[in-house]
Design an enzyme around this catalytic site. Structure first.
Site, PDB file in Angstrom:
ATOM      1  N   TYR A  12       0.851  -1.191   0.000  1.00  0.00           N
ATOM      2  CA  TYR A  12       0.000   0.000   0.000  1.00  0.00           C
ATOM      3  C   TYR A  12       0.888   1.242   0.000  1.00  0.00           C
ATOM      4  O   TYR A  12       2.103   1.169   0.192  1.00  0.00           O
ATOM      5  CB  TYR A  12      -0.942  -0.020   1.200  1.00  0.00           C
ATOM      6  CG  TYR A  12      -2.105  -0.979   1.018  1.00  0.00           C
ATOM      7  CD1 TYR A  12      -3.335  -0.527   0.575  1.00  0.00           C
ATOM      8  CD2 TYR A  12      -1.954  -2.335   1.272  1.00  0.00           C
ATOM      9  CE1 TYR A  12      -4.407  -1.400   0.395  1.00  0.00           C
ATOM     10  CE2 TYR A  12      -3.003  -3.222   1.092  1.00  0.00           C
ATOM     11  CZ  TYR A  12      -4.237  -2.740   0.655  1.00  0.00           C
ATOM     12  OH  TYR A  12      -5.272  -3.612   0.473  1.00  0.00           O
ATOM     13  N   ARG A  57      -0.123  -0.626  10.703  1.00  0.00           N
ATOM     14  CA  ARG A  57       0.232  -1.939  10.175  1.00  0.00           C
ATOM     15  C   ARG A  57       1.468  -1.782   9.312  1.00  0.00           C
ATOM     16  O   ARG A  57       1.543  -0.888   8.476  1.00  0.00           O
ATOM     17  CB  ARG A  57      -0.913  -2.528   9.362  1.00  0.00           C
ATOM     18  CG  ARG A  57      -0.620  -3.945   8.928  1.00  0.00           C
ATOM     19  CD  ARG A  57      -1.850  -4.664   8.476  1.00  0.00           C
ATOM     20  NE  ARG A  57      -1.507  -6.052   8.224  1.00  0.00           N
ATOM     21  CZ  ARG A  57      -2.381  -7.029   8.256  1.00  0.00           C
ATOM     22  NH1 ARG A  57      -3.634  -6.794   8.549  1.00  0.00           N
ATOM     23  NH2 ARG A  57      -2.002  -8.259   8.011  1.00  0.00           N
TER      24      ARG A  57
END
Length: 148
Positions: A12, A57
């Site tokens: 991401y 995360r």
């Protein structure tokens, strides 16, 4: 909401900026791989309730050839902790097809990464990675208690 989690793993956007293998920028965001993450964390923290935890995360390691190792991700995490992260959600990979280094994909295979984060950062962590059996989940919690 009880918390907010920023996703900086598995290829991401935040992960792409943290990865020396993926981030080819020649500006300040290519020279300082933690800079965008720090800026995002600070921007989010300034609008969150002060008693709400911020989770991030992260991929502890990359599996692509030339990908970073856990020492790189912990260095990034130290800066993110200073910027305001309260809890780390520790995973691995996801940035591209595995190269020579491959995920084990066995029960609990990512727990050692979470343990390393916990030890180095002295913050709560979330462990992942095939923790589907109650016995393994209990053993992971027990191991966490030994780190404290």
């Amino acid at each position: 909401m009880d918390t907010i989690e920023l996703h900086g793993a598995h290829g991401y956007l935040l992960h792409q900026f943290m990865s020396p293998s993926i981030n080819n920028r020649i500006d300040e965001y290519g020279q300082d791989l933690a800079l965008l993450g720090e800026e995002v964390i600070k921007a989010v923290k300034c609008v969150m309730p002060t008693d709400m935890p911020l989770i991030m995360r992260m991929s502890a390691i990359e599996y692509i050839d030339g990908g970073y190792d856990v020492s790189h991700s912990i260095d990034m995490a130290k800066r993110f902790k200073k910027a305001g992260v309260d809890v780390f959600h520790v995973s691995s990979g996801g940035e591209g097809p595995p190269g020579e280094r491959k995920p084990q994909n066995t029960p609990g295979y990512q727990v050692p990464f979470a343990k390393a984060f916990k030890k180095q950062l002295e913050l709560p962590v979330i462990a992942v990675g095939k923790l589907s059996s109650p016995e393994l989940a209990e053993a992971t919690i027990e191991m966490e208690m030994q780190i404290l």
